[in-house]
Design a protein around this motif. Structure first.
Motif, PDB file in Angstrom:
ATOM      1  N   LYS A  15       0.820  -1.217   0.000  1.00 24.12           N
ATOM      2  CA  LYS A  15       0.000   0.000   0.000  1.00 24.12           C
ATOM      3  C   LYS A  15       0.853   1.266   0.000  1.00 24.12           C
ATOM      4  CE  LYS A  15      -2.842  -0.069   3.467  1.00 24.12           C
ATOM      5  NZ  LYS A  15      -3.795  -0.310   4.569  1.00 24.12           N
ATOM      6  N   HIS A  16       2.021   1.177   0.623  1.00 24.23           N
ATOM      7  CA  HIS A  16       2.904   2.338   0.776  1.00 24.23           C
ATOM      8  C   HIS A  16       4.319   1.967   0.328  1.00 24.23           C
ATOM      9  CE1 HIS A  16      -0.307   4.265   3.032  1.00 24.23           C
ATOM     10  NE2 HIS A  16      -0.377   3.190   3.790  1.00 24.23           N
ATOM     11  N   PRO A  17       4.534   1.797  -0.968  1.00 22.89           N
ATOM     12  CA  PRO A  17       5.848   1.358  -1.456  1.00 22.89           C
ATOM     13  C   PRO A  17       6.988   2.311  -1.081  1.00 22.89           C
ATOM     14  CG  PRO A  17       4.430   2.018  -3.286  1.00 22.89           C
ATOM     15  CD  PRO A  17       3.592   2.038  -2.053  1.00 22.89           C
ATOM     16  N   GLU A  18       6.643   3.569  -0.812  1.00 23.79           N
ATOM     17  CA  GLU A  18       7.676   4.526  -0.408  1.00 23.79           C
ATOM     18  C   GLU A  18       8.341   4.136   0.916  1.00 23.79           C
ATOM     19  OE1 GLU A  18       3.739   6.363   1.113  1.00 23.79           O
ATOM     20  OE2 GLU A  18       4.374   5.028  -0.484  1.00 23.79           O
ATOM     21  N   LEU A  19       7.678   3.309   1.708  1.00 19.75           N
ATOM     22  CA  LEU A  19       8.248   2.875   2.984  1.00 19.75           C
ATOM     23  C   LEU A  19       9.405   1.888   2.819  1.00 19.75           C
ATOM     24  CD1 LEU A  19       5.046   2.376   5.192  1.00 19.75           C
ATOM     25  CD2 LEU A  19       6.687   4.266   5.255  1.00 19.75           C
ATOM     26  N   THR A  20       9.473   1.204   1.700  1.00 16.42           N
ATOM     27  CA  THR A  20      10.507   0.173   1.525  1.00 16.42           C
ATOM     28  C   THR A  20      11.914   0.739   1.503  1.00 16.42           C
ATOM     29  OG1 THR A  20      10.255   0.229  -0.868  1.00 16.42           O
ATOM     30  CG2 THR A  20       8.989  -1.438   0.316  1.00 16.42           C
ATOM     31  N   ASN A  21      12.062   2.025   1.250  1.00 10.07           N
ATOM     32  CA  ASN A  21      13.387   2.639   1.170  1.00 10.07           C
ATOM     33  C   ASN A  21      13.736   3.488   2.390  1.00 10.07           C
ATOM     34  OD1 ASN A  21      13.816   1.559  -1.422  1.00 10.07           O
ATOM     35  ND2 ASN A  21      12.596   3.215  -2.305  1.00 10.07           N
ATOM     36  N   ILE A  22      12.924   3.414   3.435  1.00  8.08           N
ATOM     37  CA  ILE A  22      13.156   4.268   4.609  1.00  8.08           C
ATOM     38  C   ILE A  22      13.864   3.501   5.726  1.00  8.08           C
ATOM     39  CG2 ILE A  22      12.049   5.652   6.400  1.00  8.08           C
ATOM     40  CD1 ILE A  22       9.866   6.294   4.330  1.00  8.08           C
ATOM     41  N   GLY A  23      13.350   2.331   6.065  1.00  7.68           N
ATOM     42  CA  GLY A  23      13.959   1.525   7.119  1.00  7.68           C
ATOM     43  C   GLY A  23      14.999   0.578   6.541  1.00  7.68           C
ATOM     44  N   TYR A  24      15.468  -0.346   7.378  1.00  6.84           N
ATOM     45  CA  TYR A  24      16.430  -1.336   6.900  1.00  6.84           C
ATOM     46  C   TYR A  24      16.180  -2.679   7.563  1.00  6.84           C
ATOM     47  CZ  TYR A  24      19.000  -0.445  11.256  1.00  6.84           C
ATOM     48  OH  TYR A  24      19.352  -0.310  12.577  1.00  6.84           O
ATOM     49  N   LYS A  25      16.645  -3.723   6.892  1.00 10.90           N
ATOM     50  CA  LYS A  25      16.583  -5.073   7.443  1.00 10.90           C
ATOM     51  C   LYS A  25      17.758  -5.247   8.395  1.00 10.90           C
ATOM     52  CE  LYS A  25      14.580  -7.198   3.331  1.00 10.90           C
ATOM     53  NZ  LYS A  25      14.767  -8.199   2.260  1.00 10.90           N
ATOM     54  N   THR A  26      17.501  -5.890   9.509  1.00 12.38           N
ATOM     55  CA  THR A  26      18.539  -6.144  10.498  1.00 12.38           C
ATOM     56  C   THR A  26      19.296  -7.414  10.118  1.00 12.38           C
ATOM     57  OG1 THR A  26      17.137  -5.137  12.184  1.00 12.38           O
ATOM     58  CG2 THR A  26      18.951  -6.512  12.968  1.00 12.38           C
ATOM     59  N   GLN A  27      20.596  -7.340  10.175  1.00 11.32           N
ATOM     60  CA  GLN A  27      21.416  -8.530   9.911  1.00 11.32           C
ATOM     61  C   GLN A  27      21.310  -9.481  11.096  1.00 11.32           C
ATOM     62  OE1 GLN A  27      23.000  -9.042   6.962  1.00 11.32           O
ATOM     63  NE2 GLN A  27      21.956  -7.156   6.378  1.00 11.32           N
ATOM     64  N   GLN A  28      21.147 -10.758  10.818  1.00 12.96           N
ATOM     65  CA  GLN A  28      21.003 -11.763  11.874  1.00 12.96           C
ATOM     66  C   GLN A  28      22.190 -11.747  12.841  1.00 12.96           C
ATOM     67  OE1 GLN A  28      18.185 -13.656  12.366  1.00 12.96           O
ATOM     68  NE2 GLN A  28      19.135 -14.264  14.264  1.00 12.96           N
ATOM     69  N   SER A  29      23.369 -11.461  12.339  1.00 12.32           N
ATOM     70  CA  SER A  29      24.570 -11.448  13.191  1.00 12.32           C
ATOM     71  C   SER A  29      24.495 -10.381  14.281  1.00 12.32           C
ATOM     72  CB  SER A  29      25.822 -11.237  12.343  1.00 12.32           C
ATOM     73  OG  SER A  29      25.726 -10.006  11.641  1.00 12.32           O
ATOM     74  N   ILE A  30      23.721  -9.333  14.063  1.00 14.58           N
ATOM     75  CA  ILE A  30      23.576  -8.256  15.051  1.00 14.58           C
ATOM     76  C   ILE A  30      22.973  -8.794  16.351  1.00 14.58           C
ATOM     77  CG2 ILE A  30      22.354  -6.081  15.544  1.00 14.58           C
ATOM     78  CD1 ILE A  30      24.523  -5.679  13.490  1.00 14.58           C
ATOM     79  N   PHE A  31      22.034  -9.719  16.244  1.00 15.72           N
ATOM     80  CA  PHE A  31      21.355 -10.235  17.426  1.00 15.72           C
ATOM     81  C   PHE A  31      22.318 -10.910  18.407  1.00 15.72           C
ATOM     82  CE2 PHE A  31      17.916  -9.936  14.362  1.00 15.72           C
ATOM     83  CZ  PHE A  31      16.919  -9.366  15.117  1.00 15.72           C
ATOM     84  N   GLN A  32      23.388 -11.487  17.897  1.00 14.89           N
ATOM     85  CA  GLN A  32      24.324 -12.213  18.757  1.00 14.89           C
ATOM     86  C   GLN A  32      25.144 -11.295  19.659  1.00 14.89           C
ATOM     87  OE1 GLN A  32      23.506 -15.309  18.651  1.00 14.89           O
ATOM     88  NE2 GLN A  32      22.266 -14.827  16.845  1.00 14.89           N
ATOM     89  N   LYS A  33      25.182 -10.007  19.344  1.00 16.50           N
ATOM     90  CA  LYS A  33      25.985  -9.044  20.101  1.00 16.50           C
ATOM     91  C   LYS A  33      25.338  -8.589  21.405  1.00 16.50           C
ATOM     92  CE  LYS A  33      28.068  -7.084  15.983  1.00 16.50           C
ATOM     93  NZ  LYS A  33      28.260  -5.881  15.203  1.00 16.50           N
ATOM     94  N   PHE A  34      24.071  -8.870  21.569  1.00 15.57           N
ATOM     95  CA  PHE A  34      23.355  -8.291  22.699  1.00 15.57           C
ATOM     96  C   PHE A  34      23.383  -9.161  23.938  1.00 15.57           C
ATOM     97  CE2 PHE A  34      21.722  -6.282  18.926  1.00 15.57           C
ATOM     98  CZ  PHE A  34      21.996  -4.967  19.260  1.00 15.57           C
ATOM     99  N   ARG A  35      23.293  -8.500  25.061  1.00 13.84           N
ATOM    100  CA  ARG A  35      23.311  -9.210  26.343  1.00 13.84           C
ATOM    101  C   ARG A  35      22.156 -10.186  26.425  1.00 13.84           C
ATOM    102  NH1 ARG A  35      23.547  -4.859  30.839  1.00 13.84           N
ATOM    103  NH2 ARG A  35      22.994  -6.686  32.023  1.00 13.84           N
TER     104      ARG A  35
END
Length: 185
Positions: A15-35
């Protein structure tokens, strides 16, 4: 991830294709860095959402009554939109570790998926133990513990999938304010 959530996030971007270029996908490896304390509170379905769709830091508008008397009995479709953005995984962790009420709410399995624009601790929270949780706006000054904060929170939608149906791109908020200036001045 529940089918309904997947369908509604895809519908949002359709419905809002303009949103696809605003945020970003999180890399799975990022999750491993957190407490571990915070990491184990983020549900698998939300991990999937963050890694499969560009919602981290996605700027959105959420229908909100801002506590104004003139808006209290309005339908959601009649409300202005609060400008905000989905939190990145880094923001979720920071709020859960360092800010009130996030540090209190994480104890009851609530994570902040989006903060208000003032960054004063108020935000949109979900119960991470539920598969399609209610989205609640929690005010930092409406309680001193998680139970009080949750009890005094404002339900925005009865499920996360419904929440995906009510959000819009954030520029609609400014348009509404311009058109309805008489309600708040």
């Amino acid at each position: 991830m529940e089918k309904e959530i997947r369908e509604n996030i895809e519908l949002l971007f359709k419905k809002h294709p303009e949103l696809t270029n605003i945020g970003y996908k999180t890399q799975q490896s990022i999750f491993q860095k957190f407490r571990r304390k915070v990491r184990k509170k983020i549900p698998g379905w939300y991990d999937e959402l963050l890694t499969e769709y560009p919602i981290a830091e996605l700027k959105i508008g959420i229908p909100f009554n801002f506590g104004w008397e003139s808006l209290k009995n309005k339908n959601q479709s009649e409300l202005p939109y609060m400008n905000t953005e989905f939190n990145s995984i880094e923001n979720i962790e920071s709020i859960a570790k360092e800010e009130f009420p996030g540090a209190e709410l994480i104890k009851q399995n609530y994570i902040c998926i989006a903060e208000n624009t003032n960054k004063d601790g108020d935000g949109f929270y979900i119960n991470s133990k539920e598969q399609n949780p209610t989205v609640i706006y929690i005010y930092h000054d409406c309680g001193s513990n998680a139970s009080e904060l949750i009890k005094n929170g404002q339900v925005i939608s009865s499920s996360f999938s419904e929440f995906l149906n009510i959000i819009k791109p954030h520029e609609f908020a400014d348009k509404w304010l311009d058109e309805n200036e008489h309600l708040w001045k």
